[in-house]
Write a protein that holds these residues in place. Structure first.
Motif, PDB file in Angstrom:
ATOM      1  N   GLN A  84       0.828  -1.194   0.000  1.00 10.29           N
ATOM      2  CA  GLN A  84       0.000   0.000   0.000  1.00 10.29           C
ATOM      3  C   GLN A  84       0.875   1.262   0.000  1.00 10.29           C
ATOM      4  OE1 GLN A  84      -3.350   0.382  -0.064  1.00 10.29           O
ATOM      5  NE2 GLN A  84      -3.875  -1.798  -0.062  1.00 10.29           N
ATOM      6  N   PRO A  85       0.457   2.295  -0.730  1.00  7.89           N
ATOM      7  CA  PRO A  85       1.251   3.529  -0.759  1.00  7.89           C
ATOM      8  C   PRO A  85       1.327   4.221   0.596  1.00  7.89           C
ATOM      9  CG  PRO A  85      -0.853   3.831  -1.882  1.00  7.89           C
ATOM     10  CD  PRO A  85      -0.724   2.372  -1.622  1.00  7.89           C
ATOM     11  N   ILE A  86       0.268   4.085   1.393  1.00  9.19           N
ATOM     12  CA  ILE A  86       0.262   4.648   2.746  1.00  9.19           C
ATOM     13  C   ILE A  86      -0.080   3.519   3.706  1.00  9.19           C
ATOM     14  CG2 ILE A  86      -0.775   6.330   4.314  1.00  9.19           C
ATOM     15  CD1 ILE A  86      -1.503   8.017   1.899  1.00  9.19           C
ATOM     16  N   ARG A  87       0.834   3.245   4.623  1.00 10.99           N
ATOM     17  CA  ARG A  87       0.641   2.124   5.553  1.00 10.99           C
ATOM     18  C   ARG A  87       1.139   2.548   6.914  1.00 10.99           C
ATOM     19  NH1 ARG A  87       6.116  -1.500   5.368  1.00 10.99           N
ATOM     20  NH2 ARG A  87       5.864  -1.207   7.595  1.00 10.99           N
ATOM     21  N   PRO A  88       0.662   1.881   7.968  1.00 10.63           N
ATOM     22  CA  PRO A  88       1.233   2.136   9.291  1.00 10.63           C
ATOM     23  C   PRO A  88       2.716   1.776   9.282  1.00 10.63           C
ATOM     24  CG  PRO A  88      -0.798   0.867   9.463  1.00 10.63           C
ATOM     25  CD  PRO A  88      -0.429   0.890   8.021  1.00 10.63           C
ATOM     26  N   GLN A  89       3.546   2.677   9.740  1.00  9.60           N
ATOM     27  CA  GLN A  89       4.981   2.429   9.720  1.00  9.60           C
ATOM     28  C   GLN A  89       5.416   1.510  10.858  1.00  9.60           C
ATOM     29  OE1 GLN A  89       7.006   3.346   7.112  1.00  9.60           O
ATOM     30  NE2 GLN A  89       4.948   3.773   6.331  1.00  9.60           N
ATOM     31  N   ARG A  90       4.649   1.505  11.958  1.00 15.32           N
ATOM     32  CA  ARG A  90       4.963   0.612  13.079  1.00 15.32           C
ATOM     33  C   ARG A  90       4.010  -0.572  13.036  1.00 15.32           C
ATOM     34  NH1 ARG A  90       4.309   3.059  18.554  1.00 15.32           N
ATOM     35  NH2 ARG A  90       5.416   1.170  19.209  1.00 15.32           N
ATOM     36  N   ILE A  91       4.529  -1.711  12.641  1.00 20.15           N
ATOM     37  CA  ILE A  91       3.738  -2.938  12.606  1.00 20.15           C
ATOM     38  C   ILE A  91       4.468  -3.995  13.417  1.00 20.15           C
ATOM     39  CG2 ILE A  91       2.755  -4.768  11.177  1.00 20.15           C
ATOM     40  CD1 ILE A  91       2.591  -2.809   8.880  1.00 20.15           C
ATOM     41  N   THR A  92       3.755  -4.582  14.362  1.00 21.55           N
ATOM     42  CA  THR A  92       4.301  -5.679  15.165  1.00 21.55           C
ATOM     43  C   THR A  92       3.432  -6.908  14.939  1.00 21.55           C
ATOM     44  OG1 THR A  92       5.155  -4.193  16.872  1.00 21.55           O
ATOM     45  CG2 THR A  92       4.826  -6.493  17.500  1.00 21.55           C
ATOM     46  N   VAL A  93       4.073  -8.027  14.699  1.00 24.61           N
ATOM     47  CA  VAL A  93       3.376  -9.304  14.519  1.00 24.61           C
ATOM     48  C   VAL A  93       3.777 -10.228  15.659  1.00 24.61           C
ATOM     49  CG1 VAL A  93       2.991 -11.269  12.997  1.00 24.61           C
ATOM     50  CG2 VAL A  93       3.416  -9.004  12.019  1.00 24.61           C
ATOM     51  N   VAL A  94       2.781 -10.796  16.337  1.00 29.83           N
ATOM     52  CA  VAL A  94       3.041 -11.711  17.447  1.00 29.83           C
ATOM     53  C   VAL A  94       2.514 -13.091  17.060  1.00 29.83           C
ATOM     54  CG1 VAL A  94       2.737 -12.160  19.906  1.00 29.83           C
ATOM     55  CG2 VAL A  94       2.733  -9.792  19.063  1.00 29.83           C
ATOM     56  N   GLY A  95       3.413 -14.067  16.966  1.00 29.84           N
ATOM     57  CA  GLY A  95       3.022 -15.424  16.596  1.00 29.84           C
ATOM     58  C   GLY A  95       3.317 -16.411  17.703  1.00 29.84           C
ATOM     59  N   ALA A  96       2.373 -17.296  17.974  1.00 32.62           N
ATOM     60  CA  ALA A  96       2.554 -18.272  19.049  1.00 32.62           C
ATOM     61  C   ALA A  96       3.540 -19.369  18.671  1.00 32.62           C
ATOM     62  CB  ALA A  96       1.202 -18.888  19.422  1.00 32.62           C
ATOM     63  N   GLU A  97       3.653 -19.679  17.387  1.00 32.64           N
ATOM     64  CA  GLU A  97       4.584 -20.722  16.958  1.00 32.64           C
ATOM     65  C   GLU A  97       5.999 -20.139  16.865  1.00 32.64           C
ATOM     66  OE1 GLU A  97       3.275 -23.723  14.041  1.00 32.64           O
ATOM     67  OE2 GLU A  97       1.526 -22.426  13.756  1.00 32.64           O
ATOM     68  N   PRO A  98       7.017 -20.976  17.014  1.00 34.60           N
ATOM     69  CA  PRO A  98       8.403 -20.477  17.029  1.00 34.60           C
ATOM     70  C   PRO A  98       8.975 -20.191  15.649  1.00 34.60           C
ATOM     71  CG  PRO A  98       8.380 -22.841  17.389  1.00 34.60           C
ATOM     72  CD  PRO A  98       6.938 -22.410  17.363  1.00 34.60           C
ATOM     73  N   THR A  99       8.233 -20.496  14.593  1.00 36.81           N
ATOM     74  CA  THR A  99       8.731 -20.320  13.235  1.00 36.81           C
ATOM     75  C   THR A  99       7.930 -19.235  12.516  1.00 36.81           C
ATOM     76  OG1 THR A  99       7.247 -22.068  12.464  1.00 36.81           O
ATOM     77  CG2 THR A  99       9.497 -22.704  13.034  1.00 36.81           C
TER      78      THR A  99
END
Length: 438
Positions: free
Chosen positions: A32-47
């Motif tokens: 997207q041309p305009i997106r949130p610059q701070r994105i955090t992804v939290v995943g329960a799996e280790p991979t």
């Protein structure tokens, strides 16, 4: 039309879950041309995120685990995305707009996307909690099933849908002296996708490969041995099956607990509107953990359409919003190709067209109403499936080409050209001829 951004470029967007839906959303956001610059992804799996659809060939030994990975950790860093793996979000505090993981990590957010997926639906029978009972949803499950296959013994798979059959066939192919039995509650395999004929063809094919398939099987209880491991499966008709392991693949349960504990509106899953927004405007939900107009999701196609809507909404792009639409199911079970959409069985109002090549193992069945295709089941050669689905979506009147329909689009086009006007001078005569042919 929704045009209001749910995130400004300076907002902190937190995505809970790192499965296929979450990853698809991230891929869409970074374009997207305009997106949130701070994105955090939290995943329960280790991979990092991987293609769960390929767990079955992984189990069968047809590919390596690395081939399933969608993006490595370096890619996330290059996109400026903070990737947290091996941690599960335990609490979501809407008042303070913070969330906490099981490691004690606390994160603030401006907007959250819950994409926690689903887990195997466990039958409500005694013994389902015994050691030796497994699901088949992630890499850890695939590793456990590979070990089961190598040990051998008696494996019972509960569920005769796509996932159950893939698990059973993977165990058989990878196995070392293993006996695999599939229990299907319905009277036919894949009853939601296939008609009776196609289901029987599939059952015969898998039985010839060495699987024991029991349809109409009502599970009563699981019995343990002296060490507390599963040892037998009891059916309601009195039959007992030896079982050194049991694999449950009989549907899914949305992972909606996080939304429920945060007092979001929930039913069978987290309820969302057409922009995938929950009852809290700062929280969205996506994929198998969400529910829209009473529908929950387990297929890729509608979830991919949800991703497109949510990515546009979060970035302030125009979107008409999500709406359910007909979808076709394209499946492949260890070399057997299937394609289906619409009703599985014919009603009295349907015109039924059938084609069955016993020698080649090809089967096609079309359901027509007033000349329009409403449903199709293809077994073996599925190459014409997308063309049939396209005609169904368009509502094309195919009555003039009925005799060629079972042979696919190319034959229909030849017939269409034959009954169409050839030259401007002959249009009047040709039109009259076409009308009579119809």
């Amino acid at each position: 039309m929704e045009t209001t951004s749910r995130c400004s470029p300076n907002d902190h967007l937190v995505i809970i879950g790192n499965g296929m839906a979450s990853h698809r959303l991230i891929e869409a956001l970074v374009k997207q041309p305009i997106r949130p610059q701070r994105i955090t992804v939290v995943g329960a799996e280790p991979t990092p995120a991987y293609n769960r659809i390929l767990l079955s060939p992984l189990l069968a030994g047809e590919m390596q685990q690395e081939a399933l990975t969608l993006r490595d950790t370096t890619w996330y860093a290059e996109q400026g995305i903070n990737l947290i793996l091996g941690e599960k979000v335990k609490t979501l505090d809407r008042a303070s707009q913070t969330l906490t993981t099981d490691s004690g990590r606390s994160l603030d957010y401006d907007h959250v996307v819950i994409a926690t997926g689903s887990r195997p639906a466990l039958p409500d029978v005694p013994g389902i909690e015994l050691e030796g009972v497994h699901g088949f949803r992630d890499l850890q499950d695939a590793e456990a099933l590979e070990a089961i296959a190598q040990r051998g013994g008696d494996a019972v798979v509960i569920g005769g849908g796509l996932l159950g059959l893939e698990a059973a066939e993977g165990l058989r192919k990878r196995g070392n002296g293993i006996n695999v039995c599939v229990l299907q509650r319905s009277e036919q395999l894949m009853n939601r996708q296939l008609d009776t004929t196609a289901a029987h063809l599939l059952k015969d094919s898998l039985t010839q490969r060495g699987l024991n398939i029991i349809t109409g099987a009502q599970l009563e209880r699981l019995e343990s041995d002296a060490q507390g491991r599963v040892a037998k499966v009891h059916l309601a008709d009195g039959r007992q099956l030896n079982a050194s392991s049991v694999i449950v693949a009989a549907g899914i349960t949305p992972n909606a607990e996080l939304g429920c504990h945060a007092d979001l509106r929930t039913d069978r899953a987290i309820v969302v509107d057409e922009w995938l927004t929950t009852s809290d405007p700062a929280i969205s939900a996506l994929g198998e953990c969400c529910q829209f107009e009473g529908t929950t999701y387990g297929l890729v196609e509608p979830i991919w359409r949800q991703v497109e809507v949510l990515a546009a909404t979060l970035c302030g792009a125009a979107t008409q919003g999500y709406a359910d639409a007909p979808s076709a199911t394209k499946l492949k079970i260890s070399g057997v190709a299937l394609y289906a959409f619409g009703p599985t069985e014919a009603s009295a109002e349907h015109d039924v067209l059938n084609y069955h090549d016993l020698e080649r193992g090809d089967y096609r069945r079309l359901l027509l109403r007033n000349g329009q295709i409403e449903g199709a089941v293809l077994y073996g050669d599925t190459s014409q499936g997308p063309w049939y689905f396209e005609q169904a979506l368009a509502g094309t009147d195919l009555n003039p080409y009925r005799q060629a329909l079972l042979f696919g689009g190319a034959d229909v086009e030849v017939l269409r050209e034959a009954v169409s006007p050839v030259t401007p001078d002959s249009s009047k005569h040709s039109s009259h001829t076409t009308s009579e042919a119809a």
